[in-house]
Design a protein around this motif. Sequence first.
Motif, PDB file in Angstrom:
ATOM      1  N   ILE A  45      23.151   1.221  40.035  1.00 47.94           N
ATOM      2  CA  ILE A  45      23.926   2.330  40.610  1.00 47.94           C
ATOM      3  C   ILE A  45      23.285   2.819  41.903  1.00 47.94           C
ATOM      4  CG2 ILE A  45      24.557   4.759  40.244  1.00 47.94           C
ATOM      5  CD1 ILE A  45      24.964   4.002  37.248  1.00 47.94           C
ATOM      6  N   LEU A  46      21.958   2.964  41.902  1.00 50.00           N
ATOM      7  CA  LEU A  46      21.259   3.435  43.101  1.00 50.00           C
ATOM      8  C   LEU A  46      21.361   2.430  44.252  1.00 50.00           C
ATOM      9  CD1 LEU A  46      18.101   4.958  41.402  1.00 50.00           C
ATOM     10  CD2 LEU A  46      19.833   6.210  42.692  1.00 50.00           C
ATOM     11  N   ALA A  47      21.220   1.152  43.942  1.00 49.64           N
ATOM     12  CA  ALA A  47      21.288   0.124  44.988  1.00 49.64           C
ATOM     13  C   ALA A  47      22.689   0.059  45.596  1.00 49.64           C
ATOM     14  CB  ALA A  47      20.882  -1.229  44.411  1.00 49.64           C
ATOM     15  N   GLY A  88      18.762  11.494  51.092  1.00 45.64           N
ATOM     16  CA  GLY A  88      19.501  11.676  49.837  1.00 45.64           C
ATOM     17  C   GLY A  88      19.184  10.585  48.825  1.00 45.64           C
ATOM     18  N   TRP A  89      19.074   9.353  49.290  1.00 41.89           N
ATOM     19  CA  TRP A  89      18.736   8.222  48.418  1.00 41.89           C
ATOM     20  C   TRP A  89      17.316   8.362  47.883  1.00 41.89           C
ATOM     21  CZ3 TRP A  89      16.535   2.945  49.448  1.00 41.89           C
ATOM     22  CH2 TRP A  89      16.894   2.030  48.451  1.00 41.89           C
ATOM     23  N   THR A  90      16.402   8.781  48.759  1.00 41.91           N
ATOM     24  CA  THR A  90      15.008   9.006  48.335  1.00 41.91           C
ATOM     25  C   THR A  90      14.951  10.087  47.271  1.00 41.91           C
ATOM     26  OG1 THR A  90      14.182   8.353  50.505  1.00 41.91           O
ATOM     27  CG2 THR A  90      12.704   9.645  49.128  1.00 41.91           C
ATOM     28  N   ASP A 135      22.257  11.046  62.696  1.00 40.09           N
ATOM     29  CA  ASP A 135      21.760  12.020  61.707  1.00 40.09           C
ATOM     30  C   ASP A 135      22.232  11.657  60.306  1.00 40.09           C
ATOM     31  OD1 ASP A 135      20.384  13.526  63.566  1.00 40.09           O
ATOM     32  OD2 ASP A 135      22.023  14.976  63.853  1.00 40.09           O
ATOM     33  N   GLN A 136      23.390  11.012  60.217  1.00 37.95           N
ATOM     34  CA  GLN A 136      23.896  10.592  58.913  1.00 37.95           C
ATOM     35  C   GLN A 136      22.971   9.547  58.295  1.00 37.95           C
ATOM     36  OE1 GLN A 136      26.589  12.001  57.338  1.00 37.95           O
ATOM     37  NE2 GLN A 136      25.898  10.837  55.558  1.00 37.95           N
ATOM     38  N   VAL A 137      22.375   8.692  59.113  1.00 37.00           N
ATOM     39  CA  VAL A 137      21.403   7.712  58.615  1.00 37.00           C
ATOM     40  C   VAL A 137      20.245   8.450  57.946  1.00 37.00           C
ATOM     41  CG1 VAL A 137      19.717   5.941  59.278  1.00 37.00           C
ATOM     42  CG2 VAL A 137      22.004   5.925  60.285  1.00 37.00           C
ATOM     43  N   THR A 138      19.716   9.460  58.630  1.00 36.86           N
ATOM     44  CA  THR A 138      18.610  10.246  58.068  1.00 36.86           C
ATOM     45  C   THR A 138      19.039  10.939  56.786  1.00 36.86           C
ATOM     46  OG1 THR A 138      17.775  10.620  60.307  1.00 36.86           O
ATOM     47  CG2 THR A 138      16.930  12.057  58.574  1.00 36.86           C
TER      48      THR A 138
END
Length: 180
Positions: free
Chosen positions: A65-67, A118-120, A110-113
């Motif tokens: 799910i995370l990947a 968020g993923w981290t 900024d969306q990349v960051t």
Amino acid sequence: MRKQKPQVMKNPGNQLRTRCQNGFTLIEILVTLFILAIGLLGLAGLLFEGMRNNQGAYLRTQASILAYDMADRMRANSNMAASYGGFTTDGASTALPGCASLATGCTPSDQVTLDLVGWTRQIQSVGSGITMVPGGVGSIQFDAASNVYTVTVQWQEASRGGDASEQIAGDSAYSVRFTL
């Protein structure tokens, strides 16, 4: 308790022999209990292995799910997809960028960051109190030659042995490879 009377038996040689059957039933019960105990220990072992395999499957599902979550974030911001490459959650910041609370949203860079933070936070269980993968570490690799992205999520799990007690390699990591 009544004492049993010995039985008298004749054998072919006309010799008398006595046979006493006291305690024979107790021995049968003890043997039965021993066999039952061995069976119950085997059943408990099977139950334990089943629960451990179930936990492993649960962690693999969470990693999947995370990947795929990160892969979908990258697809949504495909113009900046190359900026996601070479990232790892190990030691990464979990502070949300300022654009996360703005009504106007974030710029693509900024969306990349925001996506990486968020993923981290999901992998490291920051702010939610729910551990998706214990000791989780995520990484994103980009191979420019083949234009393939690889998103990997690793976690810590009690090691499981295969046949003849060998370790099952790569059992605590899940990877997704895709192109944009």
